[in-house]
Scaffold this motif. Sequence first.
Motif, short mmCIF file in Angstrom:
data_model
loop_
_atom_site.label_atom_id
_atom_site.label_comp_id
_atom_site.label_asym_id
_atom_site.label_seq_id
_atom_site.Cartn_x
_atom_site.Cartn_y
_atom_site.Cartn_z
N SER A 1 0.85 -1.19 0.00
CA SER A 1 0.00 0.00 0.00
C SER A 1 0.88 1.23 0.00
CB SER A 1 -0.92 0.01 1.23
OG SER A 1 -1.83 -1.06 1.17
N LEU A 2 0.42 2.27 -0.68
CA LEU A 2 1.14 3.54 -0.74
C LEU A 2 0.39 4.58 0.07
CD1 LEU A 2 1.94 3.57 -4.57
CD2 LEU A 2 3.25 2.53 -2.73
N TYR A 3 1.14 5.39 0.77
CA TYR A 3 0.52 6.45 1.59
C TYR A 3 0.93 7.81 1.03
CZ TYR A 3 -0.46 2.75 4.94
OH TYR A 3 -0.92 1.60 5.54
N MET A 4 -0.07 8.67 0.81
CA MET A 4 0.18 10.01 0.30
C MET A 4 -0.44 11.02 1.26
SD MET A 4 -0.42 9.49 -3.77
CE MET A 4 0.49 8.23 -4.63
N TYR A 5 0.29 12.11 1.48
CA TYR A 5 -0.12 13.06 2.51
C TYR A 5 -1.47 13.70 2.23
CZ TYR A 5 1.28 16.90 -0.60
OH TYR A 5 1.40 17.77 -1.66
N PHE A 6 -1.88 13.77 0.94
CA PHE A 6 -3.15 14.43 0.63
C PHE A 6 -4.32 13.45 0.54
CE2 PHE A 6 -0.65 13.66 -3.19
CZ PHE A 6 -1.52 12.90 -3.95
N ILE A 7 -4.03 12.16 0.75
CA ILE A 7 -5.10 11.15 0.75
C ILE A 7 -5.03 10.41 2.09
CG2 ILE A 7 -6.02 9.09 -0.36
CD1 ILE A 7 -4.80 10.03 -2.97
N PRO A 8 -6.11 10.45 2.89
CA PRO A 8 -6.06 9.91 4.26
C PRO A 8 -6.07 8.39 4.38
CG PRO A 8 -8.28 10.67 3.73
CD PRO A 8 -7.40 11.06 2.57
N ILE A 9 -6.24 7.67 3.25
CA ILE A 9 -6.28 6.22 3.31
C ILE A 9 -5.19 5.63 2.42
CG2 ILE A 9 -8.74 6.11 3.86
CD1 ILE A 9 -9.26 5.52 0.88
N PRO A 10 -4.70 4.42 2.75
CA PRO A 10 -3.67 3.79 1.91
C PRO A 10 -4.22 3.40 0.54
CG PRO A 10 -4.45 2.25 3.58
CD PRO A 10 -5.04 3.59 3.92
N ILE A 11 -3.37 3.55 -0.49
CA ILE A 11 -3.76 3.20 -1.85
C ILE A 11 -3.07 1.90 -2.24
CG2 ILE A 11 -3.75 3.95 -4.26
CD1 ILE A 11 -3.45 6.79 -3.27
N PRO A 12 -3.82 0.89 -2.69
CA PRO A 12 -3.17 -0.34 -3.16
C PRO A 12 -2.16 -0.03 -4.26
CG PRO A 12 -5.53 -0.66 -2.94
CD PRO A 12 -5.28 0.81 -2.76
N GLY A 13 -1.02 -0.70 -4.23
CA GLY A 13 0.04 -0.42 -5.20
C GLY A 13 -0.41 -0.53 -6.63
N TYR A 14 -1.18 -1.57 -6.95
CA TYR A 14 -1.59 -1.77 -8.34
C TYR A 14 -2.56 -0.68 -8.81
CZ TYR A 14 -6.03 -3.75 -6.68
OH TYR A 14 -7.25 -3.93 -6.10
N VAL A 15 -3.37 -0.14 -7.89
CA VAL A 15 -4.28 0.95 -8.24
C VAL A 15 -3.48 2.20 -8.58
CG1 VAL A 15 -6.07 2.52 -7.38
CG2 VAL A 15 -6.20 0.06 -6.88
N PHE A 16 -2.45 2.47 -7.76
CA PHE A 16 -1.59 3.61 -8.03
C PHE A 16 -0.88 3.44 -9.37
CE2 PHE A 16 2.62 5.56 -8.01
CZ PHE A 16 2.30 6.87 -7.71
N GLY A 17 -0.38 2.22 -9.62
CA GLY A 17 0.34 1.96 -10.86
C GLY A 17 -0.50 2.22 -12.09
N ILE A 18 -1.71 1.70 -12.10
CA ILE A 18 -2.61 1.89 -13.24
C ILE A 18 -2.97 3.36 -13.38
CG2 ILE A 18 -4.91 1.38 -14.15
CD1 ILE A 18 -4.65 -1.37 -12.73
N GLY A 19 -3.30 4.00 -12.27
CA GLY A 19 -3.68 5.40 -12.30
C GLY A 19 -2.56 6.30 -12.78
N TYR A 20 -1.34 5.99 -12.34
CA TYR A 20 -0.19 6.80 -12.73
C TYR A 20 0.08 6.70 -14.22
CZ TYR A 20 4.40 8.98 -12.49
OH TYR A 20 5.46 9.82 -12.68
N LEU A 21 -0.01 5.50 -14.77
CA LEU A 21 0.23 5.34 -16.20
C LEU A 21 -0.88 6.01 -17.02
CD1 LEU A 21 1.71 1.82 -16.96
CD2 LEU A 21 2.85 3.98 -16.58
N LEU A 22 -2.11 5.92 -16.55
CA LEU A 22 -3.22 6.59 -17.26
C LEU A 22 -3.01 8.10 -17.23
CD1 LEU A 22 -6.29 4.48 -16.08
CD2 LEU A 22 -5.20 4.45 -18.33
N TYR A 23 -2.56 8.63 -16.09
CA TYR A 23 -2.28 10.06 -16.01
C TYR A 23 -1.12 10.44 -16.94
CZ TYR A 23 -0.70 14.57 -14.39
OH TYR A 23 -0.29 15.89 -14.35
N SER A 24 -0.12 9.56 -17.03
CA SER A 24 1.01 9.83 -17.93
C SER A 24 0.54 9.90 -19.38
CB SER A 24 2.09 8.76 -17.76
OG SER A 24 2.68 8.83 -16.49
N ILE A 25 -0.37 9.01 -19.76
CA ILE A 25 -0.92 9.05 -21.12
C ILE A 25 -1.66 10.36 -21.34
CG2 ILE A 25 -2.63 8.02 -22.68
CD1 ILE A 25 -1.98 5.30 -21.44
N TYR A 26 -2.45 10.76 -20.35
CA TYR A 26 -3.19 12.03 -20.43
C TYR A 26 -2.22 13.20 -20.55
CZ TYR A 26 -6.30 15.84 -19.01
OH TYR A 26 -7.00 17.02 -18.94
#
Length: 219
Positions: free
Chosen positions: A134-159
Amino acid sequence: MDNLGISIVTIVIIAANVIMSFKGFDDRIFFEKYKFNVGSIKRGEQIRMLSSGFLHADITHLLFNMFTLYFFADAVVMILGSFKFIVIYFASLVFGNLLSLYFHKDEYWYSAIGASGAVTGVLYAAILLRPDMSLYMYFIPIPIPGYVFGIGYLLYSIYGMKNKIGNIGHDAHFGGAVGGYVVTLIMMPSLFTSNLGYVGLLAVPIIILFVLYKTGKLK
């Protein structure tokens, strides 16, 4: 060594980034000579494909990349070992720069610096090897599953690539992630059995990028 809190290989790579970056901060000629630049690379200065990954724009840029590397590197080192970690790091760096070179091949003025491609590749290797992390980010109060972050990050990179958002090398980030993804699977093919679902999910953004490019929607 790999069982320590931070591995020797991680320390060496961070030290190399710090030394070269500070040299670049103080010496503009050095910085210009070793940054990623399409025109210079096409003239045969291939060293820039590697050296640019050890230069940074400023201390904030350097710290962000090195802290990210610090948090994820040893998850890879402990599972695959130091040598394979180094291969993933440099393969991701080169693949990120190759993708940048491909997308900007006609922009001879295009320049870039930073370890982001290599670091992103290490991050994705860590996610593949430990999809339950799980990944923790200061602006999000709950842990993010690693695979969710991975997919989201690549989609943002495409955008970001499609809309040219900010002064950020989204293509290098994406290329680095793909490099880390592919090389990790080559090194540990058992992941196709043990983590097939996650392997498939992380492939979705790569397929989307390929489709967008083939249909001309990314140009």
